[in-house]
Structure formats: C-alpha cells, structure tokens
Design an enzyme around this catalytic site. Structure first.
Site, PDB file in Angstrom:
ATOM      1  CB  CYS A 135      -0.970   3.420  -3.273  1.00 37.32           C
ATOM      2  SG  CYS A 135      -1.306   1.894  -2.370  1.00 37.32           S
ATOM      3  CB  CYS A 138      -0.672   3.098   0.460  1.00 38.36           C
ATOM      4  SG  CYS A 138      -0.176   1.928  -0.801  1.00 38.36           S
ATOM      5  CG  ASP A 139      -1.213   7.115   0.519  1.00 34.94           C
ATOM      6  OD1 ASP A 139      -0.598   6.673   1.512  1.00 34.94           O
ATOM      7  OD2 ASP A 139      -0.659   7.408  -0.553  1.00 34.94           O
TER       8      ASP A 139
END
Ligand code: FAD
Ligand code: NAP
Length: 314
Positions: A135, A138-139
């Site tokens: 992701c 997300c990261d």
C-alpha cells in the site's frame, strides 16, 4: 430477531451501491456487514482518474467518502463485523459472524472483493510490514526522499510507482516481462518520469534486512544475473486473490458454483446458482475490476434482490 430482507456482505463500491439501491428501491430491512470502514480497496489508491464525472486529482478515499452517508439516508444499516460464513437452509440464509452470533436473511448480496497477493520471494513474509508493503498511500510517506523498489507490471504497480515517484528520491520499477499489462497512457507517464528506473525481465529473488527492517533486495534477470538494490522500502503489486472464504461451507464445498480460479459464477443479473444469492464486483467471473463496474454490479444485484424478496414474501 427479525429476518433481514437483504444482507449485504462487504462494503466496497459493489456492496455500498447494492445498499443504496435495495433501500431506495423499497427493501426496508437491509444490513451491510463490513468488517472495516466502508469504501473497499480503492481507499488505498492514491489516485483515481477513471470514475465517470469525477475530474481533477482525487484519491480513492476522496471518492468513497460520501458513499456510506448517501446509503444511510435511505435506511441502510452497517454492522462492523467479520462474516465467517454464509449458509442457506430452505428459503433462509444465515450470516455467521466471527463473534459466534448469526443473522438470518431472505436474500444475500455478496461483494467481498479481493486482497493483495504475495509475490512469493524469500524474506517477503518475514519483512512484511517492516519495509515490504502492498500500500503506497499507507506507507509511501515513510520513504520521503529515499529510494524504493516497486514490483509488478499491471495498472496498480505502475500507478503506485508514479505516486511514489512524487515522494521518493528514486523508484526502481521491477517487472518480470518486457511488456506491461497497464493502460498505454500510464506506461508513457512511467517512461517519462525522470526518477523512475524501469528494470524489465527481472524478478525479486530475496529481500533482506536487519532488525530495523528492509535494507535491500536482490533481483534476478532472465539470464540468471543478479543485482542488489539497496533500499529501505519494497512495494509489491502483483495482483489480487478473490475473497471467497465466506462461501465455504462446513463440509468444505462452496455454497454456490465457482470457477477454477475461485471466482463466483454469475449470470448477467449477478444471480449465482443459489436462488436469492447474488455476487458482485471483483469476486465474480469476468470482473473488469473497476470501481464503476463493481458499483454497476451492486445496482443490478439490488434490483434482482428486490424482485426475489417480493416474489418470496408476496
Ligand atoms: P472491494 O473494494 O475489495 O471491497 C470489498 C469489501 O468487503 C472490503 O471493504 C472488505 O473489508 C469487505 N470484506 C471482505 N471480506 C469480508 C468479510 N468476511 N466480512 C465483512 N467484510 C468483508 N479501479 C478503478 O476503477 N480505477 C482505479 O484507478 C483503480 N485503482 C486501484 C488502485 C489500487 C491500489 C487497487 C488495489 C485497486 C484499484 N482499482 C481501481 C480496482 C478497484 O479498487 C476494485 O475493482 C473495486 O474496489 C472492487 O470493488 P468491490 O466492492 O468488488 O470490492
Ligand atoms: P494484474 O493486472 O494482475 O498485474 C499483476 C502484475 O504483477 C503483472 O504484471 C504480473 O506479471 C506481476 N506478477 C504477478 N505475480 C508476480 C510474481 N510472483 N512476481 C513478480 N511479478 C508478478 O494486477 P493489478 O495491477 O493489481 O490489477 C488488478 C486489476 O485491477 C486489473 O484488472 C487492473 O486493470 C485493475 N486496476 C485498474 C486500475 C485502473 O483502471 N486505473 C488501477 C489499478 C488496478 P505478468 O504481467 O508477467 O503476469
């Protein structure tokens, strides 16, 4: 406990649209069982530019944000639980929930979507969440001004590589063949991005690290030559597996007919082989795997569920 007119399993674009159409179309007692926040996997996408009528740079989260409230306005209820199984006895479906409780329903629309697949190279599982990710939204920020590797050659890999290139100092895009599956427009954007190095005909061999996380990845090309790339982050986008577990019965068989890839077989009305059970979105056969088609499936299935319940009860 009253029997639901319709139980919707999954709150992605398919489930939410099914929720909108069933409630607005007259079914009074409809619950959507979604284990997390509604919105589905597109909420992990940094950019969506092919949802009709929606222009400008928007994220998947931006797109999905208003959908739940629109459904709730017409009476859709959301139960935030993990469904473990859907079964049917006589005319009644039973929704089995992780906490051991159950809920009966006259019809079921399932849209549990799909989940990111692991690529299967050495170190991937051990370092997952410690530098290996699926992701970018997300990261990605953890790697601001650092170098990262992206694995894959489909739409997701290329789009997320483009997203990461805006945050990271350099992105290595590693693909096992010499042609991409992605849309031509995306390929040309990739090729024209200065800080993306495209490495073709190469696969990940091993990701390695120390107790702080990933320190590098070894890739191997078609001629067997290896190359080590020192990066703290590796993003894998190698496709998805269908989430069909809730259809598995106690005896190990599926509730309805499936194909050999584990996708639910439906007709053009999203009807499965079991009357009153409809399957939608990424989990069905021949799914285009798009938000717009998942939403379309949800609407089609909802209209079918309304007719089914009407005939059953009247
Ligand atoms: P999903 O979106 O997968 O939703 C399924 C839902 O079911 C999830 O919320 C999940 O939590 C829930 N669920 C699963 N199992 C259970 C259970 N047992 N109990 C309760 N709830 C459960 N499509 C486009 O059109 N344009 C794009 O630009 C685009 N970009 C993408 C980028 C990325 C990174 C990814 C991963 C996908 C992208 N897609 C894009 C594809 C798109 O996201 C999917 O086709 C779409 O989300 C499918 O919708 P769905 O409702 O079938 O399933
Ligand atoms: P995908 O299209 O299945 O692509 C997966 C990629 O990963 C392929 O290039 C594949 O290589 C590679 N791969 C698979 N297993 C691998 C392994 N073990 N090691 C290394 N590489 C591996 O998956 P996706 O990109 O996630 O897309 C899924 C669906 O969602 C598609 O239908 C896509 O069109 C759709 N989607 C659409 C959009 C959009 O419309 N903008 C955005 C994202 C996703 P090969 O090519 O050699 O098989």
């Amino acid at each position: 406990m009253s029997i639901l007119d319709c139980a919707i399993i999954g709150g992605g674009p398919a489930g939410l649209t099914a929720g909108l159409y069933t409630t607005r179309g007259g079914l009074e007692n409809v619950t959507m069982f979604e284990k997390g926040m509604p919105g589905g996997q597109i909420t992990n996408s940094s950019e969506i530019e092919n949802y009709p009528g929606v222009t400008g740079e928007i994220t998947g989260m931006d797109l999905m944000m208003p959908w739940p409230a629109q459904c709730q306005k017409f009476g859709l209820k959301h139960d935030m639980v993990n469904v473990t199984r859907v079964s049917k006895k006589g005319d009644i479906f039973t929704i089995h929930i992780e906490d051991g409780t159950t809920q009966d329903a006259h019809s079921v629309i399932i849209g549990t979507g799909s989940s990111p697949r692991r690529a299967g190279f050495k170190g991937e599982d051990e370092l997952f969440g410690k530098g290996v990710s699926t992701c970018a939204t997300c990261d990605g920020f953890f790697y601001k001004n650092k170098e990262v590797v992206v694995i894959g050659g489909g739409d997701t890999a290329l789009e997320e590589a483009l997203y990461l290139a805006k945050i990271c100092s350099k992105v290595y895009l590693v693909h096992r063949r010499d042609t991409f599956r992605s849309a031509p427009n995306t390929v040309s954007r990739l090729e024209n991005t200065e800080n993306i190095e495209i490495i073709l005909n190469s696969s990940p061999d091993e990701v390695y690290g120390d107790n702080m996380g990933v320190t590098g990845i070894r890739i191997i090309n078609k001629d067997g030559e290896t190359r080590d790339i020192e990066v703290p982050g590796v993003f894998t986008f190698v496709g998805n597996d269908v989430n069909n577990q809730t259809l598995i019965q106690e005896d190990g068989t599926f509730l309805c007919d499936m194909n050999e890839q584990g996708q639910v077989i439906v007709d053009i009305s999203m009807k499965t082989s079991v009357p009153g059970l409809f399957a939608t979105g990424d989990m069905r056969i021949a799914a285009p795997k798009q938000v717009v088609s998942a939403a379309g499936d949800g609407a089609v299935a909802a209209l079918g569920a309304i007719s089914f319940v009407d005939e059953l009860l009247n």
